[in-house]
Motif scaffolding. Structure first.
Motif, PDB file in Angstrom:
ATOM      1  N   ALA A 141      46.363  10.097  17.269  1.00  0.00           N
ATOM      2  CA  ALA A 141      47.392  10.456  18.245  1.00  0.00           C
ATOM      3  C   ALA A 141      47.659  11.956  18.225  1.00  0.00           C
ATOM      4  O   ALA A 141      47.902  12.566  19.272  1.00  0.00           O
ATOM      5  CB  ALA A 141      48.681   9.697  17.934  1.00  0.00           C
ATOM      6  N   LEU A 142      47.598  12.574  17.040  1.00  0.00           N
ATOM      7  CA  LEU A 142      47.838  14.012  16.934  1.00  0.00           C
ATOM      8  C   LEU A 142      46.764  14.789  17.688  1.00  0.00           C
ATOM      9  O   LEU A 142      47.046  15.796  18.349  1.00  0.00           O
ATOM     10  CB  LEU A 142      47.861  14.425  15.461  1.00  0.00           C
ATOM     11  N   GLU A 143      45.526  14.329  17.606  1.00  0.00           N
ATOM     12  CA  GLU A 143      44.445  14.977  18.353  1.00  0.00           C
ATOM     13  C   GLU A 143      44.676  14.851  19.852  1.00  0.00           C
ATOM     14  O   GLU A 143      44.429  15.789  20.613  1.00  0.00           O
ATOM     15  CB  GLU A 143      43.107  14.353  17.967  1.00  0.00           C
ATOM     16  N   GLN A 144      45.180  13.697  20.283  1.00  0.00           N
ATOM     17  CA  GLN A 144      45.443  13.499  21.707  1.00  0.00           C
ATOM     18  C   GLN A 144      46.523  14.455  22.203  1.00  0.00           C
ATOM     19  O   GLN A 144      46.402  15.023  23.292  1.00  0.00           O
ATOM     20  CB  GLN A 144      45.871  12.060  21.968  1.00  0.00           C
ATOM     21  N   THR A 145      47.586  14.642  21.425  1.00  0.00           N
ATOM     22  CA  THR A 145      48.675  15.505  21.873  1.00  0.00           C
ATOM     23  C   THR A 145      48.280  16.965  21.882  1.00  0.00           C
ATOM     24  O   THR A 145      48.953  17.790  22.504  1.00  0.00           O
ATOM     25  CB  THR A 145      49.917  15.345  20.975  1.00  0.00           C
ATOM     26  N   ALA A 146      47.191  17.326  21.195  1.00  0.00           N
ATOM     27  CA  ALA A 146      46.739  18.712  21.173  1.00  0.00           C
ATOM     28  C   ALA A 146      45.799  19.029  22.328  1.00  0.00           C
ATOM     29  O   ALA A 146      45.467  20.201  22.559  1.00  0.00           O
ATOM     30  CB  ALA A 146      46.033  19.012  19.851  1.00  0.00           C
ATOM     31  N   LEU A 147      45.380  18.016  23.076  1.00  0.00           N
ATOM     32  CA  LEU A 147      44.381  18.230  24.121  1.00  0.00           C
ATOM     33  C   LEU A 147      44.936  18.954  25.334  1.00  0.00           C
ATOM     34  O   LEU A 147      44.211  19.687  26.002  1.00  0.00           O
ATOM     35  CB  LEU A 147      43.796  16.873  24.562  1.00  0.00           C
ATOM     36  N   SER A 148      46.197  18.752  25.625  1.00  0.00           N
ATOM     37  CA  SER A 148      46.780  19.334  26.836  1.00  0.00           C
ATOM     38  C   SER A 148      48.056  20.075  26.513  1.00  0.00           C
ATOM     39  O   SER A 148      48.920  19.566  25.801  1.00  0.00           O
ATOM     40  CB  SER A 148      47.074  18.235  27.855  1.00  0.00           C
TER      41      SER A 148
ATOM     42  N   ARG B 250      57.073  14.361  21.658  1.00  0.00           N
ATOM     43  CA  ARG B 250      56.078  13.383  21.241  1.00  0.00           C
ATOM     44  C   ARG B 250      55.275  13.886  20.054  1.00  0.00           C
ATOM     45  O   ARG B 250      55.097  13.192  19.059  1.00  0.00           O
ATOM     46  CB  ARG B 250      55.162  13.087  22.428  1.00  0.00           C
ATOM     47  N   ARG B 251      54.798  15.118  20.126  1.00  0.00           N
ATOM     48  CA  ARG B 251      54.008  15.680  19.020  1.00  0.00           C
ATOM     49  C   ARG B 251      54.869  15.843  17.766  1.00  0.00           C
ATOM     50  O   ARG B 251      54.426  15.587  16.643  1.00  0.00           O
ATOM     51  CB  ARG B 251      53.409  17.015  19.433  1.00  0.00           C
ATOM     52  N   GLY B 252      56.130  16.249  17.950  1.00  0.00           N
ATOM     53  CA  GLY B 252      57.024  16.398  16.808  1.00  0.00           C
ATOM     54  C   GLY B 252      57.248  15.091  16.072  1.00  0.00           C
ATOM     55  O   GLY B 252      57.324  15.057  14.839  1.00  0.00           O
ATOM     56  N   ALA B 253      57.337  13.980  16.822  1.00  0.00           N
ATOM     57  CA  ALA B 253      57.524  12.668  16.197  1.00  0.00           C
ATOM     58  C   ALA B 253      56.299  12.277  15.380  1.00  0.00           C
ATOM     59  O   ALA B 253      56.422  11.737  14.269  1.00  0.00           O
ATOM     60  CB  ALA B 253      57.808  11.624  17.263  1.00  0.00           C
ATOM     61  N   VAL B 254      55.094  12.548  15.915  1.00  0.00           N
ATOM     62  CA  VAL B 254      53.866  12.217  15.184  1.00  0.00           C
ATOM     63  C   VAL B 254      53.776  13.028  13.896  1.00  0.00           C
ATOM     64  O   VAL B 254      53.449  12.500  12.818  1.00  0.00           O
ATOM     65  CB  VAL B 254      52.625  12.470  16.067  1.00  0.00           C
ATOM     66  N   LEU B 255      54.078  14.308  13.984  1.00  0.00           N
ATOM     67  CA  LEU B 255      54.032  15.166  12.798  1.00  0.00           C
ATOM     68  C   LEU B 255      55.031  14.703  11.738  1.00  0.00           C
ATOM     69  O   LEU B 255      54.731  14.714  10.533  1.00  0.00           O
ATOM     70  CB  LEU B 255      54.322  16.618  13.195  1.00  0.00           C
ATOM     71  N   THR B 256      56.200  14.285  12.176  1.00  0.00           N
ATOM     72  CA  THR B 256      57.216  13.812  11.230  1.00  0.00           C
ATOM     73  C   THR B 256      56.757  12.540  10.540  1.00  0.00           C
ATOM     74  O   THR B 256      56.959  12.367   9.326  1.00  0.00           O
ATOM     75  CB  THR B 256      58.546  13.581  11.960  1.00  0.00           C
ATOM     76  N   ASP B 257      56.120  11.645  11.290  1.00  0.00           N
ATOM     77  CA  ASP B 257      55.600  10.413  10.672  1.00  0.00           C
ATOM     78  C   ASP B 257      54.513  10.733   9.643  1.00  0.00           C
ATOM     79  O   ASP B 257      54.454  10.112   8.571  1.00  0.00           O
ATOM     80  CB  ASP B 257      55.036   9.490  11.748  1.00  0.00           C
ATOM     81  N   LEU B 258      53.648  11.695   9.954  1.00  0.00           N
ATOM     82  CA  LEU B 258      52.604  12.082   8.997  1.00  0.00           C
ATOM     83  C   LEU B 258      53.218  12.721   7.746  1.00  0.00           C
ATOM     84  O   LEU B 258      52.736  12.498   6.625  1.00  0.00           O
ATOM     85  CB  LEU B 258      51.616  13.039   9.662  1.00  0.00           C
ATOM     86  N   ALA B 259      54.272  13.502   7.935  1.00  0.00           N
ATOM     87  CA  ALA B 259      54.962  14.083   6.782  1.00  0.00           C
ATOM     88  C   ALA B 259      55.591  12.991   5.922  1.00  0.00           C
ATOM     89  O   ALA B 259      55.581  13.062   4.683  1.00  0.00           O
ATOM     90  CB  ALA B 259      56.027  15.072   7.250  1.00  0.00           C
ATOM     91  N   ALA B 260      56.134  11.945   6.579  1.00  0.00           N
ATOM     92  CA  ALA B 260      56.743  10.835   5.836  1.00  0.00           C
ATOM     93  C   ALA B 260      55.692  10.088   5.010  1.00  0.00           C
ATOM     94  O   ALA B 260      55.958   9.671   3.875  1.00  0.00           O
ATOM     95  CB  ALA B 260      57.438   9.882   6.799  1.00  0.00           C
TER      96      ALA B 260
END
Length: 417
Positions: free
Chosen positions: A330-337, A344-354
């Motif tokens: 999902a992180l790769e997808q949010t970096a595409l555009s 959305r990207r902030g939520a994914v990053l927070t989950d990865l940090a958790a």
């Protein structure tokens, strides 16, 4: 050591601590005196600012017996919780009102003809304006900037309803649409009572318009208020009503699939892996809808975010390998555009940090956490800030690592709209 002692140990004045948390200084004073207790969303930020766990915070919030006796001898005429809105009770009332309205209509004759109030006969000018506002909201970094326009549109719509001759259902559907957007803006700014009120109004107006899909979406958004406070059982009740409403709606819309996606989050919060995966599979069936299916505005679910949602659910359930694989994709997808949502990207990053915190990996916690903080500052999103403050609950023994402690201080210093 009480709350005041911990504050002084860290070198904070009441004024400084109140600024960090976005509350009035007198609120901090009432917390320390034991007259009121922080609301659930405030507890996470307070614990992070004081560098303690939620369990340790509970101990700090119980004043020493001597302090209680001293306060009893100098009792103020101010009543308990004076000046502090009882948001929890108001939100609970609105939640019950919303659910009971749904259950009432669903108890009627199932053979009743359905009315397509959402898509049929809505005045073109209002419909176009609503669609435009949702697009602006989706792309805006600072979601609160949309609110004045929403307020003006509601005022114009109110006048149109007052002057309306004949059926008002089409305009009621437009009003329900706008109330949902107003609720989204409030929810992103951590104004839970305002968000709950907006969603309850959206549900009520949708009922009058007999717009079942719009009504179901209002309930889904209302359920997020409960889930933001980890009230997963109440959220599941709300979502059950939304599921039944969506079943009476337009099968060409993705409403029922969105309901299933959010139900998966509630089941994950309840620790039910099987129910969570069943719900995610139901949500994934959105891909079977035809390409010309209506999807936009108040309903924006097309399955594009299912990877990150699945990853977040697995993380909630402790399935870390499955969660990390899904979230990295999902992180790769949010970096595409560059147009992808900061929130959305902030939520994914927070989950990865958790996940890094659960694995006792401070480097990963700090790397993902700092990037999420940057996005929170750039966007002004209260949603990302709220997710980051929830991350602090996962630190555990890593709090002793100076890098993680600095990250916690940065999160505590974040302001919300």
């Amino acid at each position: 050591m009480g709350l005041a002692g911990r504050r002084r140990t860290l070198g904070y004045s009441q004024e400084k601590l109140s600024q960090l948390l976005g509350v009035d200084r007198t609120t901090v004073g009432r917390w320390e005196s034991g007259r009121i207790r922080p609301q659930p969303p405030q507890r996470r930020g307070l614990a992070a600012a004081l560098e303690v766990s939620l369990q340790e915070l509970d101990a700090l919030l119980d004043p020493p017996r001597a302090a209680v006796q001293e306060n009893a001898g100098h009792r103020s005429s101010e009543p308990p919780n004076s000046g502090d809105p009882d948001d929890m009770i108001r939100r609970e009332f609105l939640r019950i009102l919303t659910v009971s309205g749904a259950l009432t209509v669903l108890a009627t004759d199932e053979a009743e003809a359905l009315v397509q109030g959402v898509r049929g006969g809505v005045p073109a000018d209002f419909a176009r304006m609503n669609s435009h506002l949702w697009q602006v909201y989706q792309l805006a970094r600072a979601k609160g900037a949309v609110y004045p326009v929403v307020r003006d549109q509601l005022a114009t719509l109110n006048k149109a309803l007052a002057d309306r001759r004949g059926s008002s259902r089409p305009l009621l559907s437009v009003a329900a649409d706008l109330f949902q957007l107003a609720g989204e803006v409030a929810f992103d700014g951590n104004r839970y009572s305002e968000a709950a009120a907006s969603y309850a109004l959206a549900a009520s107006v949708s009922k009058d318009a007999e717009a079942y899909d719009l009504w179901a979406c209002a309930l889904v958004r209302h359920a997020y208020v409960d889930m933001s406070e980890q009230r997963y059982r109440q959220a599941a009740q709300m979502l059950g009503a939304a599921e039944r409403l969506a079943g009476r709606g337009d099968k060409n819309l993705s409403t029922r699939h969105w309901v299933a996606s959010v139900q998966a989050e509630a089941y994950a919060g309840l620790g039910d892996l099987d129910a969570c995966e069943r719900a995610m599979d139901q949500a994934d069936a959105v891909r079977e809808l035809s390409a010309d299916s209506v999807n936009g505005g108040w309903l924006r679910f097309d399955g594009a975010r299912l990877a990150e949602e699945r990853g977040s659910r697995y993380a909630q359930l402790g399935c870390l390998d499955l969660a990390e694989d899904a979230l990295k994709g999902a992180l790769e997808q949010t970096a595409l555009s560059p147009g992808q949502s900061y929130r959305r990207r902030g939520a994914v990053l927070t989950d990865l940090a958790a996940i890094g915190a659960k694995r006792r990996d401070p480097e990963r916690v700090v790397a993902y956490g700092n990037e999420a903080i940057s996005l929170a500052r750039a966007s002004g999103s209260g949603y990302v800030v709220r997710r980051l403050r929830g991350l602090c609950d996962e630190f555990g023994p890593l709090r002793r690592d100076h890098r993680v402690a600095e990250l916690g201080a940065e999160i505590a210093a974040l302001s919300t709209p």
